[in-house]
Structure formats: C-alpha cells, structure tokens
Scaffold this active site. Structure first.
Site, PDB file in Angstrom:
ATOM      1  N   ASP A 194       0.872  -1.286  -0.017  1.00  0.00           N
ATOM      2  CA  ASP A 194      -0.070   0.074   0.066  1.00  0.00           C
ATOM      3  C   ASP A 194       0.696   1.306   0.004  1.00  0.00           C
ATOM      4  OD1 ASP A 194      -1.522  -2.160   0.925  1.00  0.00           O
ATOM      5  OD2 ASP A 194      -2.440  -1.228   2.748  1.00  0.00           O
ATOM      6  N   GLU A 220     -10.450  -2.164   4.040  1.00  0.00           N
ATOM      7  CA  GLU A 220      -9.142  -1.741   4.473  1.00  0.00           C
ATOM      8  C   GLU A 220      -9.013  -0.167   3.797  1.00  0.00           C
ATOM      9  OE1 GLU A 220      -6.584  -5.661   4.747  1.00  0.00           O
ATOM     10  OE2 GLU A 220      -6.881  -4.883   2.651  1.00  0.00           O
TER      11      GLU A 220
HETATM   12  C1  FRU Z   1      -3.952  -3.380   2.983  1.00  0.00           C
HETATM   13  C2  FRU Z   1      -3.531  -4.061   3.696  1.00  0.00           C
HETATM   14  C3  FRU Z   1      -3.759  -3.053   5.064  1.00  0.00           C
HETATM   15  C4  FRU Z   1      -2.808  -3.244   5.922  1.00  0.00           C
HETATM   16  C5  FRU Z   1      -1.447  -3.473   5.303  1.00  0.00           C
HETATM   17  C6  FRU Z   1      -0.407  -4.359   5.689  1.00  0.00           C
HETATM   18  O1  FRU Z   1      -3.570  -3.949   1.440  1.00  0.00           O
HETATM   19  O2  FRU Z   1      -3.778  -5.248   4.249  1.00  0.00           O
HETATM   20  O3  FRU Z   1      -4.890  -2.966   5.534  1.00  0.00           O
HETATM   21  O4  FRU Z   1      -2.580  -2.127   6.893  1.00  0.00           O
HETATM   22  O5  FRU Z   1      -2.171  -3.943   3.918  1.00  0.00           O
HETATM   23  O6  FRU Z   1       0.765  -4.663   4.910  1.00  0.00           O
END
Ligand code: FRU
Length: 512
Positions: A48, A230
């Site tokens: 992300d 998310e």
């Molecule tokens: C989204 C996610 C978020 C989390 C991160 C962990 O892709 O799952 O919810 O904070 O990636 O790397």
C-alpha cells in the site's frame, strides 16, 4: 601533460563524475518487467501507498515495505519524494517495526497550527498516524493487536520520531482495526480519522491528534462486503458550487473482477457522520490491479489518488526478480454528472505531459489495421500513451503483441456495453491460476462519441474512458517487449488515434 588537455580534463572531469553518479545503477530499473513510468522501489517488497502529504513543494509517498525480501514480511514505511508526481527519488526508510509491532498502513498530515505540540520554533510538524500491528499478540490471540500510533518529523519528512505515548487509539476485542486516514475538518477545527474496522468504517475526532473521540460508523449494510474493508479515505470535492464528500473504501477480496478493489461513496459529512447520496456499490477502478488507493493531504482543492498496482490474489508470486510491485499513475479525482447522478472520475495527473516525447497522430481509421506498419509510426515503443477519439461506441479492440505470439487486448463489447482488458495470452501467467483472464468494466456513460486514454508500461496497462468515469488497471508479464499494435473494429470509427512515446522516469534523477 599538455596544458590544453589538462584544462579540458579539469572542465570535463566533474561532469563525468556527476554523470556517473546520476545514472541509474547498471541493471536497476532496467530489469525485465520493470515499470518505466510508475514508481517502484529499487528493490524488495512493496504494498500500500501510505502517508501521502504535500509539503514545501514536495510530494511525499510512503509505502508498506519489507526490505528483507520480495514477499510480504514485517512492515516498514519506505519513503519516496517527488516535485512533480512523475519523477521519484527513493529516500531512506522512514519507520521501522518496534516493540509495539509492525508499521501497517496509515496517513500523514501537515499539522500547520501545531495542534499536537510536536512542532519546533513555532513551525508545524508533519505527523504520521499509522497502525501498529503486533504479531505476537495476534499469535497469542490477545484482546487486540492493531492500534493507532503517531510519529512526527520536524525536518520536512527526512527523519521521524515515534511518539512516546503510543498507541493513541485502541479498541479491545476489535482485531481488524486499522489504516487511519486523517483529514483536517476546518468547520469544526478538528482532525477526523477514518478507520477500517472489518466490515465498516469508524470515524473519530481529535483536537490534537493524540486524544481521539468516537463519532460515528458507516457502511455495515452498504457497499460490497465480499471481504475485509481496508484503507479508507474521506475528503471533500467542489462540484457545481456545492461540497460533496467522497468516502473511499478498499475491499479485499470481493472486487468486481476478483480479489482486491477500490469502492467509493459520495455523500455529506457534518464533522460527525457521513451520509451517502446513493445506495448502490460503485468502483473507482474495475481492473484487478488498483488497490489500497488513497489521496494526498494538503493539495488544496485538487485531490490526487495513487494505488498499489497489484492484487492480494497473486501479489506475492508475480514473476519479477529483486523487486515486487509498483504504484499506479497518480490520478486526479473529479466529479461528473451522468443524467441525474453524480459519479467520481479519475484521470492521470496532467504532469505526465513532462515525459511525453515523439507523438504520431493517425486520422479516421475504420477498417482493421496494423498500426505499427504505418510509415508514420515506424515502431511501437513501450512505455507509451494512446489517445483515441471514437465517433461512436461499437466493437473495437487494440491488440498489443510481440513476436512470441503473446498479446494483450483492450477494447469494447457493444452487445454487453462493456470495456475490457484481456490478458489471457499476454505473457507469463503460470504463477496463479486466475491470472489469465478478460476483465470488464461497465460503460456508465452510454452511447455516443468518446475519448479513451491508455497508458502502456512494460508490465502494466491503465485505461480511462469517458473522461475518467470508467477506469481499468491491470498488470501483465510479457516474455518479450510488445512491438506490434493492431486496431480491429466492426463499426467503430476512430476519428483520431495519437500514440505518444513516454520517457522513462528513471533517466532523470534531479527531483527531490
Ligand atoms: C491492505 C493492507 C492494510 C494493512 C497493510 C499491511 O493491503 O492489508 O489493511 O495495513 O496492507 O501491509
């Protein structure tokens, strides 16, 4: 030594030295599949985008990063900066895991009024708000293992200090409790945090970024729920003299074309609760490879989103060597009216003009045609941008192909009124059973003339149609560069097709 040669060497040497330093290391950014107009870190795993904030003329892009390998691992915040959203300079890692856990996704803001008190000499700090994910507490199935924490920087994002009072927000018995996105709500002079809590969004407010009060929740019974919610975002956009609030919610799995995707709602927000203007689920991008998209803070009325150009279905196994994953092109968000409804649009940022080079325009094309055979085009080179003006929507497709018989199709199906990207035979798809596929997006705008924009990079394709009303993003992994381009059409008439070469963003390294 001859005096003239000596003088010449004195003049030339420093340039030679600079040149050697400025040039990309041999190999890095030239690997097979390496994206040339999209950000990816030099090496290792990325997911992300995080902490995007514009400050003192610099766009900061932090990202979920694992410097110990090319698959997901203990998360850090990597860091890159740009002055134009196009050329990126990777910076040292900003946040390392600590005793509270891994550094999961979150956001960053410029605390202009120094509400947090972290600033120095009357200058507001940059403050990052992120999720600490505690893997030990997770294994031991403790009460909770995801909490919100702070870090701040008083040197324009170069170094970060974690707040001694971390975590600042936790919720017992809530195990999916993450990805805080912060925005300043001017009318109430307070910070708003949007947080993803499994199947809904929770909103909290704070005067100082340290103490948070619960305000409301949104979405338990609305939107797509095929997976976990998310990375939310909440921000206003001006439209027809009014303010419309946009709620972005990432979902994994459960996206329209499988796995990860970005949905959105338009609505109102009064500092406490978000009320949607529509009930149906809408997607910002219908392609399989645009996830965890959120926007930059502090860019005034302009809102720019960037996403992770991958999908949790196969992100860990895509066939790149030494690095894994890139970001989408940054996209400017807007609103558009279609009949009585208002929709969110996204289009590549105008700054990509700065990497455009040779451009060829072909007028009025009706029948099928191998465009790369046209003397005016000479050869297809990727990365490139295609702009297509269609006088009406009917079956058509562009086929990008190579001499190994691999091909990627982008087009429109009249009968089902859908745009598509087809990567079934686009290259290596051995690493995941669902990768070889045709992906569709509905034609929201309906009949009539339209304009398409297509950005092709070494292993990604992004399609925008109808002024950004519909977007499709997909990655693909060809075994040889595509060097042919064919236009096929039944009744569609392309009034104009422009093909513009794009310069690699890694060739110039003078951005901060
Ligand atoms: C989204 C996610 C978020 C989390 C991160 C962990 O892709 O799952 O919810 O904070 O990636 O790397």
């Amino acid at each position: 030594m001859n005096k003239v040669i000596c003088l010449l060497l004195i003049i030339i040497l420093p340039f030679g030295f600079l040149k050697a330093q400025d040039t990309v290391d041999q190999g890095t950014y030239h690997e097979k599949h390496r994206l040339q107009v999209h950000f990816s870190p030099k090496a290792h795993w990325m997911n992300d985008p995080n902490g995007m904030v514009y400050y003192e003329g610099v766009y900061h892009l932090f990202f979920q990063y694992y410097p110990g390998g090319t698959t997901w691992g203990p998360m850090h915040w990597g860091h890159a900066t740009s002055t134009d959203l196009v050329h990126w300079q990777e910076q040292p890692i900003a946040l390392y895991p600590d005793s509270l856990g891994y550094i999961f996704s979150g956001s960053a803001v410029w605390d202009k009024h120094n509400t947090s008190g972290f600033g120095l000499n009357g200058k507001g700090p940059l403050v990052a708000v992120f999720t600490h994910h505690n893997p030990n507490a997770e294994v031991e199935r403790k009460n909770d293992w995801q909490y919100q924490s702070l870090a701040y920087s008083n040197d324009s994002g170069k170094t970060w200090i974690k707040y001694a009072g971390n975590p600042v927000l936790r919720k017992p018995n809530s195990t999916d409790f993450r990805d805080p996105k912060i925005t300043w709500y001017e009318d109430g002079r307070k910070w708003i945090m949007t947080l993803a809590v499994k199947d809904h969004i929770e909103m909290y407010s704070s005067p100082d970024l340290k103490s948070w009060v619960y305000e409301s929740e949104f979405g338990r019974d609305l939107g797509a729920h095929g997976g976990v919610w998310e990375c939310p975002d909440l921000f206003p956009l001006e439209f027809e003299g009014k303010t419309i609030w946009v709620m972005i919610i990432n979902l994994n799995p459960g996206a329209p074309n499988g796995g990860s995707g970005v949905q959105y709602f338009l609505g109102t927000f009064n500092g406490k609760a978000f009320v949607p203007l529509h009930k149906e689920t809408r997607w910002l991008d219908y392609g399989p490879d645009n996830y965890a998209g959120v926007t930059w803070d502090n860019t005034g009325k302009r809102r720019v989103l960037i996403g992770w150009m991958s999908n949790w279905n196969y992100a860990n196994v895509v066939p790149t060597v030494g690095w894994r994953s890139a970001m989408t092109l940054p996209r400017t968000l807007g609103l558009i009216r279609v009949g009585k409804d208002i929709y969110l649009t996204n289009n590549p940022v105008k700054e990509i003009k700065s990497i455009e080079s040779r451009s060829v325009t072909i007028n009025r094309i009706t029948t099928n045609m191998a465009l790369d055979m046209l003397p005016s085009l000479e050869k297809l080179s990727i990365p490139c941008k295609l702009e297509v003006e269609l006088s009406r929507k009917d079956d058509f497709s562009f086929t990008f192909s190579n001499d190994q018989g691999e091909e990627l199709l982008v087009g429109y199906e009249r009968e089902t009124k859908r745009y598509f990207i087809d990567r079934t035979r686009a290259g290596d798809n051995s690493f995941h059973s669902g990768f070889a596929k045709r992906f569709f997006a509905p034609d929201i705008a309906g009949d009539g003339a339209t304009k398409l924009v297509l950005v092709m990079d070494k292993s990604s394709v992004e399609l925008w149609s109808d002024n950004g009303l519909t977007a499709l993003t997909a990655v693909y992994f060809p075994n040889a560069a595509y060097n042919h381009l064919t236009w096929r059409s039944r009744k569609s008439i392309a009034r104009k097709i422009s093909i513009t070469d794009l310069n690699s963003i890694w060739e110039r390294r003078d951005s901060r």
